[in-house]
Design a protein around this motif. Structure first.
Motif, PDB file in Angstrom:
ATOM      1  N   LEU A  88       0.870  -1.233   0.175  1.00  0.00           N
ATOM      2  CA  LEU A  88      -0.155  -0.046  -0.089  1.00  0.00           C
ATOM      3  C   LEU A  88       0.818   1.341   0.170  1.00  0.00           C
ATOM      4  N   THR A  89       0.726   2.275  -0.853  1.00  0.00           N
ATOM      5  CA  THR A  89       1.255   3.369  -0.787  1.00  0.00           C
ATOM      6  C   THR A  89       0.270   4.516  -0.434  1.00  0.00           C
ATOM      7  N   ILE A  90       1.068   5.646   0.098  1.00  0.00           N
ATOM      8  CA  ILE A  90       0.293   6.679   0.573  1.00  0.00           C
ATOM      9  C   ILE A  90       0.825   7.983   0.191  1.00  0.00           C
ATOM     10  N   GLU A  91      -0.178   8.994  -0.440  1.00  0.00           N
ATOM     11  CA  GLU A  91       0.242  10.258  -0.844  1.00  0.00           C
ATOM     12  C   GLU A  91      -0.506  11.188  -0.024  1.00  0.00           C
ATOM     13  N   GLY A  92       0.206  12.270   0.704  1.00  0.00           N
ATOM     14  CA  GLY A  92      -0.601  13.405   1.485  1.00  0.00           C
ATOM     15  C   GLY A  92      -0.348  12.976   3.057  1.00  0.00           C
ATOM     16  N   ASP A  93      -1.447  13.294   3.554  1.00  0.00           N
ATOM     17  CA  ASP A  93      -1.315  13.440   5.095  1.00  0.00           C
ATOM     18  C   ASP A  93      -1.526  11.910   5.880  1.00  0.00           C
ATOM     19  N   LEU A  94      -0.339  11.476   6.069  1.00  0.00           N
ATOM     20  CA  LEU A  94      -0.170  10.171   6.685  1.00  0.00           C
ATOM     21  C   LEU A  94      -1.219   9.950   8.084  1.00  0.00           C
ATOM     22  N   GLU A  95      -1.498  11.005   8.747  1.00  0.00           N
ATOM     23  CA  GLU A  95      -2.291  10.868   9.806  1.00  0.00           C
ATOM     24  C   GLU A  95      -3.553  10.432   9.426  1.00  0.00           C
ATOM     25  N   LEU A  96      -4.155  10.800   8.467  1.00  0.00           N
ATOM     26  CA  LEU A  96      -5.466  10.272   7.696  1.00  0.00           C
ATOM     27  C   LEU A  96      -5.406   8.856   7.587  1.00  0.00           C
ATOM     28  N   LEU A  97      -4.229   7.919   7.171  1.00  0.00           N
ATOM     29  CA  LEU A  97      -4.340   6.752   7.124  1.00  0.00           C
ATOM     30  C   LEU A  97      -4.905   6.230   8.540  1.00  0.00           C
ATOM     31  N   VAL A  98      -4.162   6.776   9.585  1.00  0.00           N
ATOM     32  CA  VAL A  98      -4.415   6.139  10.872  1.00  0.00           C
ATOM     33  C   VAL A  98      -6.152   6.317  11.283  1.00  0.00           C
ATOM     34  N   LEU A  99      -6.480   7.605  10.732  1.00  0.00           N
ATOM     35  CA  LEU A  99      -7.830   7.790  11.056  1.00  0.00           C
ATOM     36  C   LEU A  99      -8.829   7.139  10.036  1.00  0.00           C
ATOM     37  N   ALA A 100      -8.378   6.828   8.996  1.00  0.00           N
ATOM     38  CA  ALA A 100      -9.187   5.826   8.124  1.00  0.00           C
ATOM     39  C   ALA A 100      -9.351   4.491   8.427  1.00  0.00           C
ATOM     40  N   GLN A 101      -8.394   4.158   9.149  1.00  0.00           N
ATOM     41  CA  GLN A 101      -8.575   2.851   9.739  1.00  0.00           C
ATOM     42  C   GLN A 101      -9.671   2.669  10.639  1.00  0.00           C
ATOM     43  N   ARG A 102     -10.255   3.564  10.999  1.00  0.00           N
ATOM     44  CA  ARG A 102     -11.335   3.249  11.901  1.00  0.00           C
ATOM     45  C   ARG A 102     -12.573   3.024  11.153  1.00  0.00           C
ATOM     46  N   LEU A 103     -12.532   3.132   9.738  1.00  0.00           N
ATOM     47  CA  LEU A 103     -13.674   2.715   8.746  1.00  0.00           C
ATOM     48  C   LEU A 103     -13.715   1.356   8.424  1.00  0.00           C
ATOM     49  N   PHE A 104     -12.483   0.557   8.830  1.00  0.00           N
ATOM     50  CA  PHE A 104     -12.214  -0.868   8.169  1.00  0.00           C
ATOM     51  C   PHE A 104     -12.751  -1.767   9.525  1.00  0.00           C
ATOM     52  N   ALA A 105     -12.537  -3.060   9.134  1.00  0.00           N
ATOM     53  CA  ALA A 105     -12.985  -4.371   9.578  1.00  0.00           C
ATOM     54  C   ALA A 105     -12.997  -4.466  10.993  1.00  0.00           C
ATOM     55  N   ASP A 106     -12.241  -3.717  11.810  1.00  0.00           N
ATOM     56  CA  ASP A 106     -12.122  -4.224  13.170  1.00  0.00           C
ATOM     57  C   ASP A 106     -13.378  -3.681  14.095  1.00  0.00           C
ATOM     58  N   ARG A 107     -14.155  -3.074  13.561  1.00  0.00           N
ATOM     59  CA  ARG A 107     -15.425  -2.471  14.009  1.00  0.00           C
ATOM     60  C   ARG A 107     -16.213  -3.694  14.631  1.00  0.00           C
ATOM     61  N   PRO A 108     -16.745  -3.884  15.617  1.00  0.00           N
ATOM     62  CA  PRO A 108     -17.422  -4.725  16.213  1.00  0.00           C
ATOM     63  C   PRO A 108     -18.856  -5.294  15.698  1.00  0.00           C
ATOM     64  N   ASP A 109     -19.323  -4.188  14.578  1.00  0.00           N
ATOM     65  CA  ASP A 109     -20.676  -4.558  14.033  1.00  0.00           C
ATOM     66  C   ASP A 109     -20.374  -5.029  12.773  1.00  0.00           C
TER      67      ASP A 109
END
Length: 125
Positions: A88-109
């Motif tokens: 995976l490559t990233i361009e731009g604000d690296l902090e947003l990668l960490v925040l975007a992870q909140r959208l992914f599969a580790d959510r309990p629902d």
């Protein structure tokens, strides 16, 4: 439908993500599938989430192939682990990668998230 396509469809229907109530940003996911690249632009406005197929500029752009995104949204790997492996490559604000992870599969629902109770033997001793 692939896991990635299902994820973005569900994310668009979700509309609001309380874990991102302090975030106003845009994250574009560039999903490589052979010679073609599919785009998903996720705009977050104080937790209100919209998803489009725009190839517009974003605060953060995450680029990977479809199989890698399937693994990320399916909870089989994390975006950070994919970044460290170079899949995976990233361009731009690296902090947003960490925040975007909140959208992914580790959510309990999320039904595709691993069942941690069964991984620990499923015992409540």
């Amino acid at each position: 439908m692939t896991s990635t396509a299902e994820f973005f469809e569900q994310l668009g229907r979700r509309g609001h993500e309380p874990l991102l109530k302090r975030v106003s940003a845009s994250v574009r996911f560039d999903i490589a599938d052979g010679a073609a690249t599919e785009h998903r632009l996720v705009r977050i406005d104080h937790g209100d989430v919209t998803v489009t197929t725009d190839d517009a500029p974003a605060d953060c752009v995450l680029v990977a192939d479809r199989a890698e995104f399937d693994d990320i949204v399916g909870g089989r790997t994390s975006a950070l682990a994919s970044l460290l492996r170079g899949t995976l490559t990233i361009e731009g604000d690296l902090e947003l990668l960490v925040l975007a992870q909140r959208l992914f599969a580790d959510r309990p629902d999320n039904p595709s998230a691993p069942d941690t109770a069964s991984e620990k033997g499923g015992r409540d001793d």
